[in-house]
Design a protein around this motif. Sequence first.
Motif, mmCIF file in Angstrom:
data_model
loop_
_atom_site.group_PDB
_atom_site.id
_atom_site.type_symbol
_atom_site.label_atom_id
_atom_site.label_comp_id
_atom_site.label_asym_id
_atom_site.label_seq_id
_atom_site.Cartn_x
_atom_site.Cartn_y
_atom_site.Cartn_z
ATOM 1 N N ILE A 51 -7.152 -3.091 -3.049
ATOM 2 C CA ILE A 51 -7.402 -1.684 -2.766
ATOM 3 C C ILE A 51 -6.183 -0.855 -3.132
ATOM 4 N N THR A 52 -6.379 0.465 -3.177
ATOM 5 C CA THR A 52 -5.280 1.394 -3.423
ATOM 6 C C THR A 52 -5.164 2.308 -2.216
ATOM 7 N N CYS A 53 -4.052 2.230 -1.501
ATOM 8 C CA CYS A 53 -3.848 3.055 -0.318
ATOM 9 C C CYS A 53 -3.115 4.338 -0.697
ATOM 10 N N VAL A 54 -3.392 5.396 0.045
ATOM 11 C CA VAL A 54 -2.809 6.702 -0.264
ATOM 12 C C VAL A 54 -1.293 6.656 -0.164
ATOM 13 N N ASN A 55 -0.778 6.031 0.879
ATOM 14 C CA ASN A 55 0.663 6.026 1.112
ATOM 15 C C ASN A 55 1.245 4.618 1.117
ATOM 16 N N CYS A 56 0.813 3.790 0.177
ATOM 17 C CA CYS A 56 1.372 2.429 0.100
ATOM 18 C C CYS A 56 2.866 2.512 -0.158
ATOM 19 N N TYR A 57 3.638 1.761 0.624
ATOM 20 C CA TYR A 57 5.091 1.818 0.513
ATOM 21 C C TYR A 57 5.594 1.442 -0.879
ATOM 22 N N ILE A 58 4.881 0.518 -1.582
ATOM 23 C CA ILE A 58 5.354 0.110 -2.907
ATOM 24 C C ILE A 58 4.278 0.280 -3.984
ATOM 25 N N GLU A 59 3.305 1.165 -3.715
ATOM 26 C CA GLU A 59 2.306 1.573 -4.722
ATOM 27 C C GLU A 59 1.471 0.410 -5.237
ATOM 28 N N SER A 60 1.154 -0.541 -4.368
ATOM 29 C CA SER A 60 0.288 -1.655 -4.776
ATOM 30 C C SER A 60 -1.108 -1.142 -5.080
ATOM 31 N N SER A 61 -1.793 -1.834 -6.005
ATOM 32 C CA SER A 61 -3.133 -1.419 -6.412
ATOM 33 C C SER A 61 -3.768 -2.529 -7.238
ATOM 34 N N PRO A 62 -5.042 -2.391 -7.601
ATOM 35 C CA PRO A 62 -5.673 -3.393 -8.467
ATOM 36 C C PRO A 62 -5.091 -3.457 -9.872
ATOM 37 N N THR A 63 -4.260 -2.480 -10.250
ATOM 38 C CA THR A 63 -3.703 -2.461 -11.613
ATOM 39 C C THR A 63 -2.179 -2.531 -11.662
ATOM 40 N N ASN A 64 -1.505 -2.396 -10.529
ATOM 41 C CA ASN A 64 -0.042 -2.393 -10.528
ATOM 42 C C ASN A 64 0.481 -3.825 -10.492
ATOM 43 N N ASP A 65 0.960 -4.302 -11.631
ATOM 44 C CA ASP A 65 1.544 -5.641 -11.688
ATOM 45 C C ASP A 65 3.034 -5.577 -12.040
ATOM 46 N N LEU A 277 16.727 -8.755 -3.104
ATOM 47 C CA LEU A 277 16.942 -7.366 -2.724
ATOM 48 C C LEU A 277 17.308 -7.282 -1.248
ATOM 49 N N PRO A 278 17.952 -6.181 -0.834
ATOM 50 C CA PRO A 278 18.288 -6.045 0.580
ATOM 51 C C PRO A 278 17.118 -5.626 1.451
ATOM 52 N N CYS A 279 16.026 -5.158 0.824
ATOM 53 C CA CYS A 279 14.999 -4.466 1.593
ATOM 54 C C CYS A 279 13.632 -4.633 0.950
ATOM 55 N N THR A 280 12.591 -4.666 1.775
ATOM 56 C CA THR A 280 11.230 -4.772 1.261
ATOM 57 C C THR A 280 10.717 -3.469 0.658
ATOM 58 N N LEU A 281 11.432 -2.371 0.849
ATOM 59 C CA LEU A 281 10.953 -1.055 0.424
ATOM 60 C C LEU A 281 11.513 -0.605 -0.916
ATOM 61 N N LEU A 282 12.383 -1.399 -1.524
ATOM 62 C CA LEU A 282 13.061 -0.962 -2.746
ATOM 63 C C LEU A 282 12.849 -1.949 -3.887
ATOM 64 N N PRO A 283 11.615 -2.325 -4.178
ATOM 65 C CA PRO A 283 11.404 -3.404 -5.149
ATOM 66 C C PRO A 283 11.660 -3.023 -6.592
ATOM 67 N N TYR A 284 11.622 -1.725 -6.908
ATOM 68 C CA TYR A 284 11.724 -1.314 -8.305
ATOM 69 C C TYR A 284 13.097 -0.758 -8.671
ATOM 70 N N ASP A 285 13.962 -0.558 -7.687
ATOM 71 C CA ASP A 285 15.249 0.069 -7.940
ATOM 72 C C ASP A 285 16.259 -0.975 -8.420
ATOM 73 N N ALA A 286 16.537 -0.951 -9.718
ATOM 74 C CA ALA A 286 17.405 -1.976 -10.306
ATOM 75 C C ALA A 286 18.791 -1.991 -9.676
ATOM 76 N N GLU A 287 19.274 -0.820 -9.238
ATOM 77 C CA GLU A 287 20.627 -0.768 -8.696
ATOM 78 C C GLU A 287 20.751 -1.484 -7.357
ATOM 79 N N PHE A 288 19.604 -1.814 -6.729
ATOM 80 C CA PHE A 288 19.653 -2.534 -5.462
ATOM 81 C C PHE A 288 19.474 -4.044 -5.647
ATOM 82 N N GLY A 289 19.434 -4.521 -6.886
ATOM 83 C CA GLY A 289 19.370 -5.951 -7.130
ATOM 84 C C GLY A 289 20.663 -6.635 -6.740
#
Length: 331
Positions: A51-65, A277-289
Amino acid sequence: MNDLTFAKSYVPLDPGKFRDPDVTARGEARARVALERLDTLWINTGTLCNITCVNCYIESSPTNDRLVYITAGDARAYLDEIADLRLGTREIGFTGGEPFMNPDILQLLEDALARGFEVLVLTNAMQPMQRPRIRAGLLRLRESYGERLVLRVSLDHYTAALHEAERGPDTFERTLAGVDWLAGNGFRIAIAGRSVWGEPDAVARAGYGALFADRGWSIDPGDTASLVIFPEMDARVDVPEITTACWGILGISPDAMMCATSRMVVKRRGEERPTVLPCTLLPYDAEFGMGSTLAQSLRADGGMFSGGAVKLCHPHCAKFCVLGGGSCAPA
């Protein structure tokens, strides 16, 4: 930092904030959080979701890989490292996306359970979890490992209308059916809700409690580990930066922050190895790797880190964790 409140309405985020890892826009020393112990290692199973939720913390969806499926082999390397480094980790958490869409999910769970970890799975309890193969595997794991396996189900509100405002039509009853199955088969269950509607905590817990009683679920709505109500996040809302002085002003210890006791592993599309990563909320931010291994993460230095300590240079650090009191781990 004199005003610790932030606007409820949508306002542009101050472009001067959260830029310098060491100093806030006002020139004050930025707060940082050291890892006290690795109590929980989170493994993101991939961002694909049913599913696609309106306020998903990391924008998960049927197409976001953007985060691809992590494999059992990927995860075993981190379980090995926990043992080799003698980190004393208590829990392995699995999140997504929807974890039960990952083809390796049952093996991932069994590998962690077989090594003696407690295992927490965040799920929407809908069709991916309710497939016959998954149900059979879960029953086998419950039989073998009992209450060391916990499933925390996302139920954004105790009413269908507000839950579906977040998660879309026809999601409420399907989620209830999934929890009914878990409860009826003796699984240890927790529920995760959202505070997006500004409802007082006591009112929300009473509403959830009535639903739990009506469904016959043995879940204590007053227990903050059994019913977790997360603060809402929105990048369009201005939030204050957290300085070293804030700990005293707020009466909060940095040891209470999620990044003081946990790390997360993700596997980004196109990258050969997973990243810590330090946090579950920052999966796409390269500077937090923090590197590809736990050992590298413990000594990460430069940029957003200092000797493995995390500099709170992101709006989520302020709104979700420090001011919102949010944590993905049980209390």
